[in-house]
Scaffold this motif. Structure first.
Motif, PDB file in Angstrom:
ATOM      1  N   SER A  16       0.831  -1.364   0.337  1.00 49.76           N
ATOM      2  CA  SER A  16       0.305  -0.007   0.082  1.00 49.76           C
ATOM      3  C   SER A  16       0.749   1.107   0.061  1.00 49.76           C
ATOM      4  O   SER A  16      -0.171   2.368  -0.179  1.00 49.76           O
ATOM      5  N   ASN A  37      -1.592  -6.895  -1.133  1.00 47.23           N
ATOM      6  CA  ASN A  37      -2.053  -7.100   0.814  1.00 47.23           C
ATOM      7  C   ASN A  37      -1.553  -5.779   1.004  1.00 47.23           C
ATOM      8  O   ASN A  37       0.387  -5.124   0.919  1.00 47.23           O
ATOM      9  N   ARG A  39      -1.225  -4.760   5.569  1.00 49.31           N
ATOM     10  CA  ARG A  39      -2.883  -4.394   6.937  1.00 49.31           C
ATOM     11  C   ARG A  39      -3.588  -3.896   6.552  1.00 49.31           C
ATOM     12  O   ARG A  39      -5.137  -4.567   7.390  1.00 49.31           O
ATOM     13  N   SER A  41      -6.561  -1.391   5.921  1.00 52.07           N
ATOM     14  CA  SER A  41      -7.415  -1.629   4.608  1.00 52.07           C
ATOM     15  C   SER A  41      -7.491  -0.022   3.467  1.00 52.07           C
ATOM     16  O   SER A  41      -7.443  -0.026   2.493  1.00 52.07           O
ATOM     17  N   LEU A  44      -4.829   0.645   1.423  1.00 49.82           N
ATOM     18  CA  LEU A  44      -4.363   0.030   0.508  1.00 49.82           C
ATOM     19  C   LEU A  44      -5.455   0.181  -0.813  1.00 49.82           C
ATOM     20  O   LEU A  44      -5.245   0.107  -2.164  1.00 49.82           O
ATOM     21  N   GLU A  45      -6.765   0.470   0.248  1.00 44.07           N
ATOM     22  CA  GLU A  45      -7.951   0.639  -0.210  1.00 44.07           C
ATOM     23  C   GLU A  45      -7.540   1.730  -2.151  1.00 44.07           C
ATOM     24  O   GLU A  45      -7.778   2.131  -3.315  1.00 44.07           O
ATOM     25  N   THR A  61      -7.271  -6.625  -3.815  1.00 45.15           N
ATOM     26  CA  THR A  61      -6.827  -6.398  -2.525  1.00 45.15           C
ATOM     27  C   THR A  61      -7.253  -7.258  -1.460  1.00 45.15           C
ATOM     28  O   THR A  61      -8.694  -7.890  -1.490  1.00 45.15           O
ATOM     29  N   ALA A  63      -6.572  -6.990   2.830  1.00 44.82           N
ATOM     30  CA  ALA A  63      -6.031  -6.865   3.907  1.00 44.82           C
ATOM     31  C   ALA A  63      -5.835  -7.510   5.274  1.00 44.82           C
ATOM     32  O   ALA A  63      -6.861  -7.945   5.344  1.00 44.82           O
TER      33      ALA A  63
END
Ligand code: NAP
Length: 259
Positions: A16, A37, A39, A41, A44-45, A61, A63
């Motif tokens: 991320s 990936n 931890r 989210s 990451l999103e 994705t 998480a």
């Protein structure tokens, strides 16, 4: 240069932010669909959506903490059949050689040695069956030249390097290439986490700590995630089929060695 990997699928772990994100972006720019990936989210999103928007590739994705068995299982569920694996996770904390007990070593080994090995064991057999695959492990400059305050990193990453040295030579004839990328200092959150304590200890600003560190690097600056990602994408390309089990430094000349 056409990297020849358009339409392939890659799992990029811990992606991320920072170096993992640089790798994901460069692979996406080459037309590779991604499993990303991290931890947390939220970041990451956001990163995944930015990549979809910029490159029009598919991004799934997950998480999860890649250093745990449950996290790896969740990631692997979405990553079955990938052609490319980029292993990565956060680095261990700095300290002194006498600071760490068994639990600290086990944690570092889990994150920076045993997790990449577990992912290789899970995904490389499929690559071998299909006759093509690429694995790039993000390790560290500390594999070539120890960073004294990063004893946990020195130890765990050197263990992975030994495993890759042998394994890469066992799978190369099946079209699967495993190599390691060794970052020196790059301008990411991790660099800030390392420079922060130095600034505090020396009673200087973060900017001053960065300037001091930059002055020790022949290139005179920190690396960027884009440069790192481009090197990773090349190692994942069709052109890198004769590169086997190598440890490639991206450190601006920081490691003072002839070879
Ligand atoms: P970073 O900027 O701190 O980014 C780390 C990324 O990994 C984030 O996306 C983070 O997201 C994710 N992550 C961390 N732990 C994770 C876990 N257990 N499971 C899944 N995702 C995880 O770090 P970086 O600079 O890119 O560094 C990447 C690796 O290269 C680290 O191992 C670092 O030690 C090594 N390295 C970096 C440098 C440097 O100068 N930057 C130099 C040498 C070696 P979440 O926090 O949301 O999980």
């Amino acid at each position: 240069m056409d990297l020849g990997i358009k339409g392939k699928r890659a799992l990029v772990c811990a992606s991320s932010k920072g170096l993992g994100l640089g790798c994901a972006e460069a692979l996406a720019a080459a037309g590779v669909d991604l499993v990303m990936n991290a931890r947390g989210s939220e970041a990451l999103e956001a990163a995944a959506q930015a990549i979809r928007d910029a490159h029009g590739v598919e991004v799934v994705t997950v998480a999860a903490d890649i250093t745990t068995e449950a996290g790896r299982a969740a990631v692997l569920e979405k990553a079955q059949g990938v052609d490319i694996l980029v292993t990565n996770a956060g680095g261990p904390p700095p300290g002194m050689w006498h600071d760490w007990d068994r639990e600290d070593f086990i944690k570092a080994l889990d994150a920076n040695m045993l997790t990449p090995i577990a992912l290789i064991k899970a995904l490389v057999p499929g690559m071998m069956e299909r006759g093509w695959g690429r694995v790039v492990n993000i390790t560290s400059q500390s594999v070539k030249a120890p960073i004294p305050t990063l004893g946990l990193s020195n130890a765990a990453r050197t263990g992975l390097t030994g495993y890759v040295a042998g394994t890469s030579r066992q799978v190369a004839s099946r079209g699967v290439n495993i190599n390691n990328l060794l970052p020196g200092i790059h301008a990411t959150d991790r660099a800030e986490a390392l420079d922060g304590p130095v600034a505090k200890r020396e009673g200087i600003t973060l900017e001053e700590a960065r300037a001091r560190r930059s002055a020790t690097i022949p290139a005179g600056r920190y690396g960027t995630r884009e440069e790192f990602g481009a090197a990773c994408a090349f190692l994942c390309s069709v052109h890198a089929g004769f590169i086997v089990g190598q440890n490639i430094l991206l450190d601006g000349g920081g490691t003072n060695a002839t070879i």
